[in-house]
Motif scaffolding. Structure first.
Motif, PDB file in Angstrom:
ATOM      1  N   THR A 106       0.820  -1.213   0.000  1.00 21.09           N
ATOM      2  CA  THR A 106       0.000   0.000   0.000  1.00 21.09           C
ATOM      3  C   THR A 106       0.854   1.264   0.000  1.00 21.09           C
ATOM      4  OG1 THR A 106      -0.220  -0.306   2.386  1.00 21.09           O
ATOM      5  CG2 THR A 106      -2.075  -0.972   1.034  1.00 21.09           C
ATOM      6  N   LEU A 107       1.974   1.243   0.724  1.00 25.63           N
ATOM      7  CA  LEU A 107       2.854   2.407   0.746  1.00 25.63           C
ATOM      8  C   LEU A 107       3.504   2.622  -0.619  1.00 25.63           C
ATOM      9  CD1 LEU A 107       4.230   4.693   2.274  1.00 25.63           C
ATOM     10  CD2 LEU A 107       5.986   3.050   3.004  1.00 25.63           C
ATOM     11  N   PHE A 108       3.990   1.551  -1.223  1.00 29.99           N
ATOM     12  CA  PHE A 108       4.588   1.672  -2.555  1.00 29.99           C
ATOM     13  C   PHE A 108       3.582   2.254  -3.549  1.00 29.99           C
ATOM     14  CE2 PHE A 108       7.066  -2.307  -1.194  1.00 29.99           C
ATOM     15  CZ  PHE A 108       8.120  -1.561  -0.703  1.00 29.99           C
ATOM     16  N   SER A 109       2.365   1.731  -3.502  1.00 23.84           N
ATOM     17  CA  SER A 109       1.335   2.182  -4.435  1.00 23.84           C
ATOM     18  C   SER A 109       1.016   3.660  -4.225  1.00 23.84           C
ATOM     19  CB  SER A 109       0.072   1.330  -4.243  1.00 23.84           C
ATOM     20  OG  SER A 109      -0.968   1.782  -5.076  1.00 23.84           O
ATOM     21  N   ASN A 110       0.853   4.062  -2.960  1.00 25.09           N
ATOM     22  CA  ASN A 110       0.534   5.461  -2.674  1.00 25.09           C
ATOM     23  C   ASN A 110       1.645   6.403  -3.132  1.00 25.09           C
ATOM     24  OD1 ASN A 110      -1.944   4.840  -1.526  1.00 25.09           O
ATOM     25  ND2 ASN A 110      -1.114   4.687   0.551  1.00 25.09           N
ATOM     26  N   LEU A 111       2.890   6.014  -2.910  1.00 27.22           N
ATOM     27  CA  LEU A 111       4.019   6.861  -3.308  1.00 27.22           C
ATOM     28  C   LEU A 111       4.128   6.986  -4.824  1.00 27.22           C
ATOM     29  CD1 LEU A 111       6.768   5.738  -0.761  1.00 27.22           C
ATOM     30  CD2 LEU A 111       5.691   7.994  -0.896  1.00 27.22           C
TER      31      LEU A 111
END
Length: 556
Positions: A309-314
């Motif tokens: 989720t963090l990778f996607s948001n960034l």
């Protein structure tokens, strides 16, 4: 699979085994690193950096205070309820040096959750922030806690910056609610007092418990996994062996956006990071992506530790895409399944492939990792050295290669057991050291492992097994989808029906009909959702893992 099966599955130069007794305990390893890398930066937060020498000195002050000003004895439990601040490693290493067992505690816990954990672990001391002290005060009389140390966000910053940061937290952001804890003292006062006091560093036996790490509670009541010094040393050395290709001791800068009180980040930054002398950039609030990206602008980071989720948001932020990624050597993903679309997008933007791994609280936590030399997207890689894996059926029979079954793990990183729960320990850990993970997996002929889904998240549609990870992977292929989740809901006709939740990317649109058409094109009939619900966000754990349980039982 037997040890012979794994022997030839490792890249050239990667040892199949490690020596979990290379260091007697975590403190021996810490002392060696703090001597070897004394002048190197260890942790940075809010503009302040501690060197390894600083870390050892300050943790010594805290250990001395514990030994000289309390009646705490080796083996007593101390809860550490801190976010990613410089205080965290100082307090944790200081507590271990005094012989205490660290109980990592989420600062976002409610009073009810705190009371359960503190009571279950029989915690006698606590370090927390003044921003959470009101919750502590509420339940303190119902616990065995005698010693409370209160820290402020800016405690270890330089004087003027400390003043302004603490004032901003209290008066501008109004995050400090009134509380009454008469016996509490400030962490800064304890460090100042401990500075002039004697210290006798504890020398624990390898089998002594170092960390009481509570499971996330996503499948029920949280339980404390007893992780020994030998468990932690083993996982430190296992991770170093399989992750260190192309990395240099004392030279790497690791981004630490995930909370250190979570075992994934704790092991990589406080254990493995210390072993290789890396510099960890502590991100206080990973949900504040703007601040995270400003930190990345400032430091030439070489390792990024995160989750899907963090990778996607960034990846969907222009300010992130504009960063300099020339120094980035390694990206590690864990905590939840990595979606291939996210992995490909990250690699396209950063030029760095994501190495997905797998672990669980009960295994300290790392079980398997994709080695940099040969990353296979869609797998969790191969077992870390000195680790064996197999899959079993419902009767406990070991299955052949390529068969779906429950993944079981054996290795020196497997926990001692659940704290004061022998019956529950016996349910997952057998006499030969194999632990049941609760995850459905298959082992490929080349030794790489694929996790299909959580056993308890499996959806049963008319007698057919449906795995949410597969549905979410298909949904992720839609360019409009930012996040998604799939669950089973009761259905009078098929037993369970599939419901999917979708979060659409900002500025884009998606209809129910488009989702259904996409799923019909890519999935066989019984795997297609009956219901689609669009949401602005999905419930997540403190590390960003989507909570399917909360979607199934919104009132729980």
């Amino acid at each position: 699979m037997t040890e012979d099966f794994w022997a030839d599955k490792y890249p050239s130069g990667l040892a199949r085994t490690i020596d979990p007794d290379a260091y007697r305990n975590v403190l021996v390893a810490l002392r060696a690193s703090c001597t070897r890398f004394a002048d190197r930066p260890a942790f940075s937060s809010l503009g302040k950096t501690l060197t390894y020498a600083d870390l050892y000195r300050l943790s010594g002050y805290f250990a001395a205070w514990l030994q000289n000003n309390t009646d705490l004895k080796p083996g007593d439990r101390i809860a550490v309820q801190l976010p990613n601040l410089l205080q965290y490693p100082v307090v944790v290493f200081g507590a271990l040096r005094a012989g205490l067992v660290v109980v990592n505690t989420n600062p976002l816990y409610t009073a009810r959750e705190l009371e359960h954990q503190f009571g279950d672990a029989k915690v006698r001391a606590l370090v927390c922030l003044n921003t959470t002290a009101h919750s502590v005060a509420e339940i303190l009389p119902r616990t065995q806690i005698q010693y409370v140390l209160i820290s402020e966000v800016g405690d270890l910053l330089n004087p003027w910056r400390r003043f302004w940061v603490n004032a901003a937290v209290k008066y501008l952001k109004k995050k400090v609610r009134p509380y009454q804890i008469p016996q509490a003292i400030s962490l800064r006062a304890a460090l100042h007092q401990g500075r002039g006091q004697s210290l006798q560093d504890h020398d624990p036996d390898p089998e002594e418990v170092a960390i009481l790490q509570y499971t996330g509670g996503t499948t029920g009541l949280a339980k404390g996994a007893m992780l020994t010094h030998r468990n932690l040393i083993a996982n430190m050395l296992q991770c170093r062996a399989i992750m260190s290709y192309g990395l240099e001791d004392g030279r790497e800068v690791m981004v630490a956006p995930l909370p250190l009180y979570h075992v994934y980040a704790f092991t990589l930054h406080c254990m493995v990071g210390a072993l290789i002398g890396s510099h960890s950039l502590l991100i206080v609030d990973p949900r504040d992506l703007s601040t995270l990206i400003r930190v990345l602008h400032r430091y030439p980071f070489s390792i990024f530790v995160g989750l899907n989720t963090l990778f996607s948001n960034l990846c969907h932020r222009l300010d992130f895409q504009a960063l300099d990624f020339s120094r980035l050597k390694a990206t590690f993903s864990g905590g939840m399944a990595l979606q291939q679309s996210t992995a490909l997008e990250w690699q396209q933007i950063t030029g760095c492939a994501i190495s997905e791994g797998y672990g669980m609280t009960e295994t300290s936590p790392v079980v398997a990792v994709n080695p940099f030399q040969n990353i296979q997207l869609g797998t969790i890689g191969i077992p870390v050295p000195s680790t064996d894996c197999k899959v079993i059926d419902e009767q406990g029979v070991t299955l052949a290669l390529g068969s779906l079954g429950e993944l079981c793990v054996r290795g020196p990183q497997v926990m001692k057991g659940y704290w004061q729960r022998p019956e529950e320990t016996a349910q997952v850990l057998d006499a030969e050291g194999w632990i049941k993970t609760g995850d459905i997996a298959l082992i490929q002929p080349d030794g790489y492992i694929r996790i299909v889904d959580r056993k308890k998240d499996m959806i049963l549609v008319s007698g057919f097994n449906v795995y949410p990870n597969e549905l979410e992977e298909v949904l992720a292929a839609l360019p409009e989808v930012l996040h998604s989740a799939a669950i089973g809901v009761p259905d009078s006709h098929s037993g369970e029906a599939i419901k999917v939740f979708v979060v659409v990317k900002p500025g884009m649109s998606l209809t129910h009909e488009q989702v259904m058409q996409h799923m019909q094109t890519n999935l066989t009939g019984y795997k297609r959702p009956k219901y689609v619900e669009f949401r602005d966000s999905l419930p997540v754990t403190n590390v960003g893992k989507i909570l399917r349980r909360a979607l199934r039982n919104p009132d729980s």
